[in-house]
Design a protein around this motif. Structure first.
Motif, PDB file in Angstrom:
ATOM      1  N   GLU A  86      14.516  66.336 112.127  1.00 26.47           N
ATOM      2  CA  GLU A  86      13.082  65.064 112.744  1.00 26.47           C
ATOM      3  C   GLU A  86      13.904  63.212 112.976  1.00 26.47           C
ATOM      4  O   GLU A  86      14.268  63.083 112.310  1.00 26.47           O
ATOM      5  CB  GLU A  86      12.590  65.150 111.872  1.00 26.47           C
ATOM      6  CG  GLU A  86      11.792  66.602 111.871  1.00 26.47           C
ATOM      7  CD  GLU A  86      10.190  66.662 110.672  1.00 26.47           C
ATOM      8  OE1 GLU A  86      10.070  65.919 110.384  1.00 26.47           O
ATOM      9  OE2 GLU A  86       9.593  67.415 110.920  1.00 26.47           O
ATOM     10  N   GLU A  87      13.506  63.627 114.610  1.00 23.15           N
ATOM     11  CA  GLU A  87      13.945  61.942 114.662  1.00 23.15           C
ATOM     12  C   GLU A  87      12.171  60.915 114.951  1.00 23.15           C
ATOM     13  O   GLU A  87      10.900  61.499 114.856  1.00 23.15           O
ATOM     14  CB  GLU A  87      14.453  61.546 116.216  1.00 23.15           C
ATOM     15  CG  GLU A  87      14.911  60.772 116.311  1.00 23.15           C
ATOM     16  CD  GLU A  87      15.021  60.888 118.013  1.00 23.15           C
ATOM     17  OE1 GLU A  87      14.902  59.960 119.240  1.00 23.15           O
ATOM     18  OE2 GLU A  87      16.326  61.489 118.018  1.00 23.15           O
ATOM     19  N   TYR A  88      12.525  59.789 113.948  1.00 24.54           N
ATOM     20  CA  TYR A  88      11.498  59.095 114.178  1.00 24.54           C
ATOM     21  C   TYR A  88      11.752  57.666 114.890  1.00 24.54           C
ATOM     22  O   TYR A  88      13.191  57.331 113.965  1.00 24.54           O
ATOM     23  CB  TYR A  88      10.972  58.038 112.213  1.00 24.54           C
ATOM     24  CG  TYR A  88      10.093  59.775 111.966  1.00 24.54           C
ATOM     25  CD1 TYR A  88       8.711  59.884 111.979  1.00 24.54           C
ATOM     26  CD2 TYR A  88      11.024  60.851 111.523  1.00 24.54           C
ATOM     27  CE1 TYR A  88       8.663  61.637 111.876  1.00 24.54           C
ATOM     28  CE2 TYR A  88      10.112  62.663 111.077  1.00 24.54           C
ATOM     29  CZ  TYR A  88       8.884  61.837 110.834  1.00 24.54           C
ATOM     30  OH  TYR A  88       8.200  63.552 110.677  1.00 24.54           O
ATOM     31  N   GLN A  89      11.198  56.720 114.619  1.00 23.62           N
ATOM     32  CA  GLN A  89      11.260  54.870 115.386  1.00 23.62           C
ATOM     33  C   GLN A  89      11.122  54.433 114.563  1.00 23.62           C
ATOM     34  O   GLN A  89      11.575  53.108 114.339  1.00 23.62           O
ATOM     35  CB  GLN A  89      10.129  54.899 116.576  1.00 23.62           C
ATOM     36  CG  GLN A  89      10.451  53.363 117.047  1.00 23.62           C
ATOM     37  CD  GLN A  89       9.774  52.715 118.205  1.00 23.62           C
ATOM     38  OE1 GLN A  89       8.808  53.356 119.014  1.00 23.62           O
ATOM     39  NE2 GLN A  89       9.702  52.198 118.614  1.00 23.62           N
ATOM     40  N   ASP A  93       7.705  55.410 108.528  1.00 19.48           N
ATOM     41  CA  ASP A  93       7.308  57.077 108.738  1.00 19.48           C
ATOM     42  C   ASP A  93       8.287  58.386 108.590  1.00 19.48           C
ATOM     43  O   ASP A  93       7.657  58.986 107.756  1.00 19.48           O
ATOM     44  CB  ASP A  93       6.698  57.783 110.618  1.00 19.48           C
ATOM     45  CG  ASP A  93       5.943  56.897 110.819  1.00 19.48           C
ATOM     46  OD1 ASP A  93       5.067  56.085 110.902  1.00 19.48           O
ATOM     47  OD2 ASP A  93       5.763  56.027 112.105  1.00 19.48           O
ATOM     48  N   ALA A  94       9.597  58.182 108.684  1.00 19.09           N
ATOM     49  CA  ALA A  94      10.448  58.825 108.352  1.00 19.09           C
ATOM     50  C   ALA A  94      10.662  58.824 106.804  1.00 19.09           C
ATOM     51  O   ALA A  94      10.688  60.151 106.201  1.00 19.09           O
ATOM     52  CB  ALA A  94      11.912  57.875 108.853  1.00 19.09           C
ATOM     53  N   ARG A  97       7.239  61.608 105.376  1.00 16.82           N
ATOM     54  CA  ARG A  97       7.249  62.325 105.909  1.00 16.82           C
ATOM     55  C   ARG A  97       8.934  63.040 105.174  1.00 16.82           C
ATOM     56  O   ARG A  97       8.093  64.025 104.300  1.00 16.82           O
ATOM     57  CB  ARG A  97       8.356  62.215 107.623  1.00 16.82           C
ATOM     58  CG  ARG A  97       8.701  64.170 107.639  1.00 16.82           C
ATOM     59  CD  ARG A  97       7.606  65.182 107.446  1.00 16.82           C
ATOM     60  NE  ARG A  97       8.120  66.026 108.241  1.00 16.82           N
ATOM     61  CZ  ARG A  97       7.137  67.286 108.008  1.00 16.82           C
ATOM     62  NH1 ARG A  97       5.942  67.173 107.540  1.00 16.82           N
ATOM     63  NH2 ARG A  97       7.461  68.396 108.723  1.00 16.82           N
TER      64      ARG A  97
END
Length: 129
Positions: A86-89, A93-94, A97
């Motif tokens: 999954e990709e996060y900015q 948040d990363a 997760r």
């Protein structure tokens, strides 16, 4: 200034590398370009899909290659097949997760992988020679 700003916005959208950031200086606003940072939460597994490893990084391609080369948990259990990411900015948040996935059951991870990658193919197979 507005004409130039529109061109810069178009360029940013076209290349997707930078976003304008408004900065105020002496009652004037101007653009300053900010680099977009990307962070990844990923799941690696072994050849027989029996071991799952969850991690977070800002350079997915490099990190997966490190897992394939260096010793450690992934080397011990031969976890070198990227099956999900999954990709996060934002790094916060990363990390959140990653913690959520690590705290979840094995079955939840399997379900998550199966939805996105039903055959459990190595998503990094064509990244390297």
């Amino acid at each position: 200034m507005l004409e130039r700003s529109n061109r810069e916005l178009y360029r940013a959208k076209k290349h997707g590398l930078r976003l304008p950031h408004y900065v105020r200086n002496d009652n004037n606003y101007y653009f300053r370009w900010m680099k977009i940072h990307l962070y990844y939460v990923y799941i690696l597994t072994n050849k027989s899909n029996t071991v799952l490893y969850v991690g977070v990084t800002n350079d997915l391609q490099n990190r997966v290659s490190e897992h394939k080369i260096y010793k450690g948990f992934t080397a011990k259990y031969e976890c070198n097949k990227l099956v999900y990411y999954e990709e996060y900015q934002w790094i916060q948040d990363a990390i959140a997760r990653e913690k959520q996935l690590k705290a979840g059951s094995r079955q939840k991870k399997i379900d998550l992988i199966t939805v996105e990658n039903p055959l459990w193919n190595d998503l990094s197979a064509d990244w390297y020679d």
